[in-house]
Design an enzyme around this catalytic site. Structure first.
Site, PDB file in Angstrom:
ATOM      1  N   ASN A 169       0.083   5.658   0.008  1.00 43.58           N
ATOM      2  CA  ASN A 169      -0.797   6.817  -0.202  1.00 43.58           C
ATOM      3  C   ASN A 169       0.019   8.099  -0.328  1.00 43.58           C
ATOM      4  O   ASN A 169       0.870   8.185  -1.235  1.00 43.58           O
ATOM      5  CB  ASN A 169      -1.989   6.882   0.776  1.00 43.58           C
ATOM      6  CG  ASN A 169      -1.679   6.870   2.244  1.00 43.58           C
ATOM      7  OD1 ASN A 169      -1.075   5.935   2.759  1.00 43.58           O
ATOM      8  ND2 ASN A 169      -2.084   7.885   2.966  1.00 43.58           N
ATOM      9  N   ASP A 170      -0.150   9.074   0.520  1.00 47.56           N
ATOM     10  CA  ASP A 170       0.337  10.439   0.249  1.00 47.56           C
ATOM     11  C   ASP A 170       1.830  10.542  -0.068  1.00 47.56           C
ATOM     12  O   ASP A 170       2.660   9.880   0.564  1.00 47.56           O
ATOM     13  CB  ASP A 170       0.130  11.337   1.476  1.00 47.56           C
ATOM     14  CG  ASP A 170      -1.247  11.261   2.066  1.00 47.56           C
ATOM     15  OD1 ASP A 170      -2.088  10.548   1.538  1.00 47.56           O
ATOM     16  OD2 ASP A 170      -1.461  11.916   3.101  1.00 47.56           O
ATOM     17  N   TRP A 188       0.828  -1.228   0.000  1.00 45.86           N
ATOM     18  CA  TRP A 188       0.000   0.000   0.000  1.00 45.86           C
ATOM     19  C   TRP A 188       0.854   1.266   0.000  1.00 45.86           C
ATOM     20  O   TRP A 188       1.813   1.384   0.750  1.00 45.86           O
ATOM     21  CB  TRP A 188      -0.882   0.004   1.254  1.00 45.86           C
ATOM     22  CG  TRP A 188      -1.547   1.322   1.532  1.00 45.86           C
ATOM     23  CD1 TRP A 188      -1.032   2.385   2.228  1.00 45.86           C
ATOM     24  CD2 TRP A 188      -2.863   1.731   1.120  1.00 45.86           C
ATOM     25  NE1 TRP A 188      -1.934   3.423   2.269  1.00 45.86           N
ATOM     26  CE2 TRP A 188      -3.067   3.047   1.606  1.00 45.86           C
ATOM     27  CE3 TRP A 188      -3.885   1.112   0.392  1.00 45.86           C
ATOM     28  CZ2 TRP A 188      -4.252   3.747   1.394  1.00 45.86           C
ATOM     29  CZ3 TRP A 188      -5.070   1.828   0.189  1.00 45.86           C
ATOM     30  CH2 TRP A 188      -5.241   3.121   0.683  1.00 45.86           C
ATOM     31  N   ARG A 220      -3.392  17.117  11.802  1.00 43.26           N
ATOM     32  CA  ARG A 220      -2.265  16.425  11.173  1.00 43.26           C
ATOM     33  C   ARG A 220      -1.698  17.157   9.948  1.00 43.26           C
ATOM     34  O   ARG A 220      -2.255  18.125   9.471  1.00 43.26           O
ATOM     35  CB  ARG A 220      -2.672  15.007  10.781  1.00 43.26           C
ATOM     36  CG  ARG A 220      -3.867  14.922   9.876  1.00 43.26           C
ATOM     37  CD  ARG A 220      -4.257  13.462   9.626  1.00 43.26           C
ATOM     38  NE  ARG A 220      -5.439  13.366   8.805  1.00 43.26           N
ATOM     39  CZ  ARG A 220      -6.670  13.399   9.269  1.00 43.26           C
ATOM     40  NH1 ARG A 220      -6.897  13.524  10.552  1.00 43.26           N
ATOM     41  NH2 ARG A 220      -7.705  13.313   8.452  1.00 43.26           N
ATOM     42  N   GLU A 254      -6.724  18.223   5.336  1.00 41.66           N
ATOM     43  CA  GLU A 254      -5.535  17.363   5.291  1.00 41.66           C
ATOM     44  C   GLU A 254      -4.491  18.014   4.394  1.00 41.66           C
ATOM     45  O   GLU A 254      -4.819  18.686   3.413  1.00 41.66           O
ATOM     46  CB  GLU A 254      -5.905  15.971   4.769  1.00 41.66           C
ATOM     47  CG  GLU A 254      -6.904  15.260   5.680  1.00 41.66           C
ATOM     48  CD  GLU A 254      -7.297  13.865   5.224  1.00 41.66           C
ATOM     49  OE1 GLU A 254      -7.431  12.978   6.089  1.00 41.66           O
ATOM     50  OE2 GLU A 254      -7.485  13.649   4.020  1.00 41.66           O
TER      51      GLU A 254
HETATM   52  O1  LIG Z   1      -1.685   7.965   5.842  1.00 35.97           O
HETATM   53  C1  LIG Z   1      -2.266   8.944   6.656  1.00 35.97           C
HETATM   54  C2  LIG Z   1      -2.139  10.264   5.969  1.00 35.97           C
HETATM   55  O2  LIG Z   1      -3.042  10.266   4.840  1.00 35.97           O
HETATM   56  C3  LIG Z   1      -4.000  11.296   5.012  1.00 35.97           C
HETATM   57  C4  LIG Z   1      -4.419  11.929   3.683  1.00 35.97           C
HETATM   58  O3  LIG Z   1      -4.580  10.973   2.685  1.00 35.97           O
HETATM   59  O4  LIG Z   1      -5.085  10.808   5.742  1.00 35.97           O
HETATM   60  C5  LIG Z   1      -5.826   9.698   5.257  1.00 35.97           C
HETATM   61  C6  LIG Z   1      -6.655   9.046   6.334  1.00 35.97           C
HETATM   62  O5  LIG Z   1      -7.484   8.021   5.826  1.00 35.97           O
HETATM   63  C7  LIG Z   1      -6.909   7.025   4.970  1.00 35.97           C
HETATM   64  C8  LIG Z   1      -7.936   5.951   4.590  1.00 35.97           C
HETATM   65  O6  LIG Z   1      -9.065   6.424   3.864  1.00 35.97           O
HETATM   66  C9  LIG Z   1      -9.945   7.485   4.191  1.00 35.97           C
HETATM   67  O7  LIG Z   1      -9.378   8.757   3.797  1.00 35.97           O
HETATM   68  C10 LIG Z   1      -9.098   8.852   2.389  1.00 35.97           C
HETATM   69  C11 LIG Z   1      -8.437  10.184   2.071  1.00 35.97           C
HETATM   70  O8  LIG Z   1      -8.557  11.087   3.087  1.00 35.97           O
HETATM   71  C12 LIG Z   1     -10.398   8.697   1.604  1.00 35.97           C
HETATM   72  O9  LIG Z   1     -10.079   8.739   0.218  1.00 35.97           O
HETATM   73  C13 LIG Z   1     -11.019   7.348   1.936  1.00 35.97           C
HETATM   74  O10 LIG Z   1     -12.253   7.239   1.288  1.00 35.97           O
HETATM   75  C14 LIG Z   1     -11.236   7.259   3.443  1.00 35.97           C
HETATM   76  O11 LIG Z   1     -11.729   5.965   3.755  1.00 35.97           O
HETATM   77  O12 LIG Z   1      -7.381   5.028   3.673  1.00 35.97           O
HETATM   78  C15 LIG Z   1      -7.867   3.731   3.925  1.00 35.97           C
HETATM   79  C16 LIG Z   1      -8.510   3.115   2.730  1.00 35.97           C
HETATM   80  O13 LIG Z   1      -8.886   4.079   1.793  1.00 35.97           O
HETATM   81  C17 LIG Z   1      -8.811   3.835   5.080  1.00 35.97           C
HETATM   82  O14 LIG Z   1      -8.694   2.695   5.851  1.00 35.97           O
HETATM   83  C18 LIG Z   1      -8.287   5.074   5.750  1.00 35.97           C
HETATM   84  O15 LIG Z   1      -9.204   5.599   6.654  1.00 35.97           O
HETATM   85  O16 LIG Z   1      -5.804   8.512   7.326  1.00 35.97           O
HETATM   86  C19 LIG Z   1      -6.337   8.780   8.608  1.00 35.97           C
HETATM   87  C20 LIG Z   1      -6.395   7.537   9.422  1.00 35.97           C
HETATM   88  O17 LIG Z   1      -7.227   6.591   8.801  1.00 35.97           O
HETATM   89  C21 LIG Z   1      -7.738   9.371   8.394  1.00 35.97           C
HETATM   90  O18 LIG Z   1      -8.048  10.220   9.455  1.00 35.97           O
HETATM   91  C22 LIG Z   1      -7.501  10.056   7.097  1.00 35.97           C
HETATM   92  O19 LIG Z   1      -8.677  10.443   6.386  1.00 35.97           O
HETATM   93  C23 LIG Z   1      -3.281  12.314   5.887  1.00 35.97           C
HETATM   94  O20 LIG Z   1      -4.159  13.230   6.493  1.00 35.97           O
HETATM   95  C24 LIG Z   1      -2.546  11.429   6.833  1.00 35.97           C
HETATM   96  O21 LIG Z   1      -1.401  12.024   7.380  1.00 35.97           O
END
Ligand SMILES: OC[C@H]1O[C@@](CO)(OC[C@@]2(OC[C@@]3(O[C@H]4O[C@H](CO)[C@@H](O)[C@H](O)[C@H]4O)O[C@H](CO)[C@@H](O)[C@@H]3O)O[C@H](CO)[C@@H](O)[C@@H]2O)[C@@H](O)[C@@H]1O
Length: 603
Positions: free
Chosen positions: A81-82, A79, A205, A260
């Site tokens: 992400n950012d 996996w 964050r 974010e």
């Molecule tokens: O890695 C953490 C950093 O990523 C950020 C910005 O992308 O926070 C993401 C966050 O959630 C990740 C998560 O998905 C959810 O958030 C996504 C983007 O914000 C949405 O696209 C998605 O629909 C949401 O479900 O990714 C996983 C699968 O998609 C899911 O399990 C996660 O929740 O990480 C934080 C903890 O989960 C949550 O608060 C954020 O939304 C950045 O802000 C972080 O530093």
């Protein structure tokens, strides 16, 4: 914590070409094959210190991995992400990213790390920052790099602490004479910033790159919210360790949810150059950007370190409802930019998430791409930003196919042959004449371009448009992703150009999100040709309308598995003819992604 295990996977295109060659010419291919294997083995061994045999034996090749990219950044597996902390240090580009080294799903996150000399070819290193302290034991989330005086990189990032509280932490390189900055040391006093009173522990964050005011004070913004009103909290410091919150957030908007990855950076007017984040002078505007509601939003305005405020131009408020400026109208999130002083430009990266199912991701063994790095600058109008793939991408271009002054009458679909349609860079410009026949669109009330693109997709005949390209298309066109334009005139005779990415027929597979995207392009079709560039790379298409004024990034998962079966077409489904004034398409070579010989996890 042990370093995660990273597998080496060879680039799929080369191996598949070899396979096809052997099957078609079994006899004559033997010697050629031996020669190619020898060359490839030498290259890979030199670059990675690992044997090609390892690669051949890994069950990750093309038919099983049709969606892996050739030139978009992704780790070997798992996996991502950012983007985090991109920077240039001692002539080496550093790219860090949110990474789960153990699964293709979101989980305990570390900072993946890769380096490059050209933003195209990458060397994967061991993760740079991973949970070790109470202040980040649950995860090391997003953050940014700041180059401190003396050329010392400092990394601010969010730790999810032992109580799952979001706190801000500090780290710096262990050895400044290592240009790859392989090892990182954390400040023993972490966390350096904790959530302010009234802010929820899980809504605070993503510290930004710091900028230095004329008063010698460092500033950063951190994303979060109060009562669901998103904001960029502003912090100040004189020593980079002790930070004090400024009373007013630098920007905020009602009811957006938590912000974010906020960023504030300067852009010089009337220039395609970038500026260091700390630059401040009269001929400069500032960009405030934040991620919320799944998109990256920005506004251009004036920042004053004296008054400690940011005023959006035209008095517009930064909010999803009142400001429709987005970096990208497709899949493009949590972006991060940095100033590249070697080329005097600002470079932007973003996470391009998957739109297949989590089960698909687990089966693939990976999830998440990065956009190809884009140079970013302010448009001559001063009203919006322009984005364009960094020029280094041209080093991957192979043979060029050209077309000029080609008239597309109503209903024409013309194949663009001679390029690898699954891995290509395609630029095309359309010239329109006598626009009085353009469809009428009532703009007396606000029009949602995405809804318009959904309701009037590529198969919905208009007057001028839909015209554009069909990418990643099967020969029979049952699968196709249409990136197209449609020109409207309103009740007052003003023209507008809509750009759409129609994903409704991008795959015959189920459980794929095929939502279409779209946005208006700020050009006058009476005086301007309408240009479109597409970076096509297996499961991603980055589309740039009008030289980068409007961008849409799409993820696509066609069912046809042999990528030699991918086709590329130009089309016009409007009643009026349009002319392709100029088209250039290039097959794109694979970028090199290798694993550094020092990576402990791959040893
Ligand atoms: O890695 C953490 C950093 O990523 C950020 C910005 O992308 O926070 C993401 C966050 O959630 C990740 C998560 O998905 C959810 O958030 C996504 C983007 O914000 C949405 O696209 C998605 O629909 C949401 O479900 O990714 C996983 C699968 O998609 C899911 O399990 C996660 O929740 O990480 C934080 C903890 O989960 C949550 O608060 C954020 O939304 C950045 O802000 C972080 O530093």
């Amino acid at each position: 914590m042990d370093h995660p295990h990273i597998h080496y996977t060879p680039t799929p295109l080369l191996l598949d070409n070899l396979k096809t060659y052997i099957m078609n010419k079994p006899l004559s291919s033997f010697l050629t094959l031996c020669f190619l294997v020898l060359v490839y083995h030498t290259l890979i061994s030199n670059a990675t210190g690992r044997s090609l045999i390892d690669g051949i034996l890994l069950p990750t090749q093309k038919n099983e991995q049709p969606y892996r990219t050739g030139y978009h950044f992704q780790p070997p597996s798992n996996w991502m992400n950012d983007p985090n902390g991109p920077m240039l240090y001692q002539g080496v580009y550093h790219f860090f990213y949110q990474y789960n080294p153990y699964a293709a799903t979101f989980g305990t996150i570390v900072w993946g790390h890769a380096v490059s000399y050209d933003l195209v070819n990458w060397i994967h290193l061991d993760p740079a920052i991973y949970p070790t302290q109470e202040a980040d034991i649950n995860s090391c989330w997003s953050g940014s790099a700041t180059i401190l005086p003396g050329n010392i990189p400092a990394m601010l990032y969010t730790g999810s602490d032992s109580n799952s509280r979001q706190v801000q932490d500090l780290a710096w390189p262990k050895n400044l004479s290592d240009p790859f900055l392989r090892e990182w040391v954390k400040y023993a006093g972490n966390p350096i910033i904790t959530p302010p009173a009234g802010v929820k522990d899980d809504c605070f964050r993503d510290p930004s790159t710091a900028w230095l005011g004329p008063d010698g004070v460092w500033r950063i913004v951190v994303g979060g919210d109060r009562d669901n009103n998103g904001m960029a909290f502003l912090y100040q410091s004189t020593d980079f360790v002790n930070w004090t919150r400024y009373e007013q957030p630098l920007a905020s908007a009602d009811a957006t949810g938590s912000w974010e990855c906020p960023e504030l950076f300067p852009v010089p007017l009337n220039s395609t150059n970038g500026l260091d984040t700390s630059a401040y002078s009269g001929n400069v505007m500032h960009v405030m950007k934040a991620g919320f509601e799944g998109h990256d939003w920005y506004t251009i305005g004036t920042y004053s370190p004296d008054r400690e405020n940011f005023l959006p131009q035209n008095g517009l408020k930064l909010s999803g409802s009142t400001l429709d400026l987005r970096y990208d109208y497709g899949q493009f999130y949590a972006s991060k930019s940095f100033y590249d002083d070697s080329k005097n430009r600002r470079v932007l990266w973003a996470w391009v998430p998957e739109t297949d199912s989590q089960e698909d991701d687990i089966e693939k063994g990976w999830a998440g791409l990065q956009s190809f790095p884009r140079a970013i600058w302010i448009d001559g109008s001063g009203k919006q930003l322009i984005q364009w793939p960094v020029e280094e991408i041209e080093s991957l271009r192979g043979n060029e196919v050209k077309l000029q002054n080609k008239k597309l009458t109503s209903g024409t679909v013309v194949e663009i042959q001679g390029v690898t349609a699954s891995q290509a860079d395609v630029t095309i410009s359309f010239k329109l004449e006598d626009l009085k026949e353009a469809e009428v669109l009532d703009t007396s009330s606000s029009v949602d371009p995405q809804v318009l693109c959904t309701e009037r997709g590529a198969s919905s005949k208009g007057a001028f448009g839909p015209f554009g390209v069909l990418a990643m298309a099967s020969k029979d066109l049952k699968e196709q992703t249409a990136i197209f334009f449609r020109v409207f005139q309103n009740q007052n005779g003003r023209y507008s150009v809509l750009m759409c990415s129609d994903l409704s027929r991008s795959t015959v597979r189920s459980n794929i999100d095929t939502t279409s995207f779209g946005a208006f392009v700020d050009i006058d079709p009476r005086y301007n040709e309408i240009s479109l560039r597409n970076l096509i790379d297996h499961s991603i298409i980055e589309s740039f309308g009008a030289g980068g004024k409007t961008c849409t990034t799409s993820r696509i998962y066609p069912k046809f598995l042999t990528y030699e079966d991918a086709h590329l077409f130009a089309f016009n489904n409007g009643t009026q003819s349009v002319k392709i004034s100029q088209m250039s398409a290039w097959s794109m070579k694979n970028a090199e992604f290798v694993i550094d010989q020092t990576v402990k996890s791959a040893a």
